[in-house]
Design a protein around this motif. Sequence first.
Motif, PDB file in Angstrom:
ATOM      1  N   GLU A 159      70.715  21.469  40.542  1.00 22.03           N
ATOM      2  CA  GLU A 159      69.697  20.869  40.409  1.00 22.03           C
ATOM      3  C   GLU A 159      69.123  21.255  38.982  1.00 22.03           C
ATOM      4  OE1 GLU A 159      68.016  20.201  44.904  1.00 22.03           O
ATOM      5  OE2 GLU A 159      66.985  21.302  43.565  1.00 22.03           O
ATOM      6  N   GLY A 160      69.351  22.379  38.118  1.00 20.80           N
ATOM      7  CA  GLY A 160      68.902  22.478  36.972  1.00 20.80           C
ATOM      8  C   GLY A 160      69.771  22.392  35.891  1.00 20.80           C
ATOM      9  N   TRP A 161      70.679  21.719  36.117  1.00 20.18           N
ATOM     10  CA  TRP A 161      71.810  21.329  35.110  1.00 20.18           C
ATOM     11  C   TRP A 161      71.672  19.909  34.237  1.00 20.18           C
ATOM     12  CZ3 TRP A 161      74.836  24.213  32.203  1.00 20.18           C
ATOM     13  CH2 TRP A 161      75.332  25.444  32.590  1.00 20.18           C
ATOM     14  N   ALA A 162      70.796  19.294  35.018  1.00 19.20           N
ATOM     15  CA  ALA A 162      70.721  17.831  34.309  1.00 19.20           C
ATOM     16  C   ALA A 162      70.624  17.769  32.828  1.00 19.20           C
ATOM     17  CB  ALA A 162      69.941  16.901  35.107  1.00 19.20           C
ATOM     18  N   ASP A 163      71.011  16.765  31.942  1.00 17.11           N
ATOM     19  CA  ASP A 163      70.576  16.614  30.547  1.00 17.11           C
ATOM     20  C   ASP A 163      69.235  15.999  30.638  1.00 17.11           C
ATOM     21  OD1 ASP A 163      70.498  14.737  28.132  1.00 17.11           O
ATOM     22  OD2 ASP A 163      71.770  16.161  27.547  1.00 17.11           O
ATOM     23  N   PRO A 164      68.338  16.518  29.705  1.00 15.91           N
ATOM     24  CA  PRO A 164      66.863  15.937  29.709  1.00 15.91           C
ATOM     25  C   PRO A 164      66.981  14.417  29.748  1.00 15.91           C
ATOM     26  CG  PRO A 164      66.952  17.941  28.286  1.00 15.91           C
ATOM     27  CD  PRO A 164      68.368  17.727  28.873  1.00 15.91           C
ATOM     28  N   ALA A 165      67.770  13.814  29.165  1.00 16.10           N
ATOM     29  CA  ALA A 165      67.741  12.243  29.180  1.00 16.10           C
ATOM     30  C   ALA A 165      68.181  11.885  30.484  1.00 16.10           C
ATOM     31  CB  ALA A 165      68.563  11.716  28.046  1.00 16.10           C
ATOM     32  N   ASN A 166      68.690  12.479  31.366  1.00 15.63           N
ATOM     33  CA  ASN A 166      69.301  11.971  32.738  1.00 15.63           C
ATOM     34  C   ASN A 166      68.306  12.525  33.919  1.00 15.63           C
ATOM     35  OD1 ASN A 166      71.279  11.228  31.359  1.00 15.63           O
ATOM     36  ND2 ASN A 166      72.777  12.588  32.594  1.00 15.63           N
ATOM     37  N   MET A 167      66.830  12.794  33.546  1.00  9.06           N
ATOM     38  CA  MET A 167      65.905  12.980  34.545  1.00  9.06           C
ATOM     39  C   MET A 167      64.895  11.931  34.446  1.00  9.06           C
ATOM     40  SD  MET A 167      65.397  17.052  33.445  1.00  9.06           S
ATOM     41  CE  MET A 167      64.574  17.622  34.993  1.00  9.06           C
ATOM     42  N   ILE A 168      64.747  11.657  35.825  1.00 11.17           N
ATOM     43  CA  ILE A 168      63.747  10.446  36.172  1.00 11.17           C
ATOM     44  C   ILE A 168      62.613  10.951  37.051  1.00 11.17           C
ATOM     45  CG2 ILE A 168      63.443   8.217  37.463  1.00 11.17           C
ATOM     46  CD1 ILE A 168      66.125   7.356  36.305  1.00 11.17           C
TER      47      ILE A 168
END
Length: 296
Positions: free
Chosen positions: A148-157
């Motif tokens: 859950e803490g690995w998402a690219d910032p551009a991939n967060m909604i």
Amino acid sequence: MFKSNNLTTTESISLSKEITKIGVQDTPLVSLLLEKGRTEKANGTVHTWRERVLDDTQDISVPEGNESVTFYQSGRAELSNVLEIFQKGVSISGTSNAINVQGQGNIFSAEVADRLTELKVNLEKAVTKGVKNDGSTAPFIRKMQGLEGWADPANMITGATSGQITEDEVKATVKKLWDQGLPTGEYFGLVNADMKEQIDALYKDKYNYIAQQNVFGLVVDTIRTNYGNLNLILSRHASADRLTVFDPNYLSLAFLRDARFEPLAKVGDSVRGHVVAEGTLKVASKKAVAVYTLKA
């Protein structure tokens, strides 16, 4: 098969095959990666790798006979995760070890099997939502960074409506991976029960919400979108307010010590040992992970 004559030897016994098969319902993410063979060898307390990012130059057209060649290279950002140690001890009396319970067999072997299942559940929790800690301060326990803490910032909604996910937001989360150029189009999503109920309601009586039972022994609901298939996996260990979508081809478990049983020195009239594993989650590219968070 767990056999007592194996467990009482002076050598450690690998349980890497056993851990793949046990506790699948309660450890969907770890079971998925193990079943797909997504494991590798670590060689230290911190596992380091290079993220491969393809060049995205829009126009590489050149005139005929071009002699001015432009050279490109893939991005190679260094990523790392901390290896976490998981341990469960087993100790029973000599009397209990001598008893062969009908329907259970050797008690010590049964206890080891139970502790292995519990270790796998703890590994699942860490791989899902662990918070990174290098163990440099007291109590000096290393903790891995969970998926859950690995998402690219551009991939967060973040959701637009408080406490409610929408169909458009589900598709937008999948689209984040498509926008990053991932080639497979076959994604998985970890979701807790409450959000899963909401998603079920969104797709109730709709033809594009399909239940299948061919994913490592679990019932999985598949949402077909223009950007790829989203295979939803119910996980009690996922955060209640998050949907984490990922491409499993970019994930792996890196072990310094795979799951194993090791006997401990006998003390008086007792038989002792422990199951132990040391590993971490590797995410080859942050672009392969997207996270949707409910609005508070």
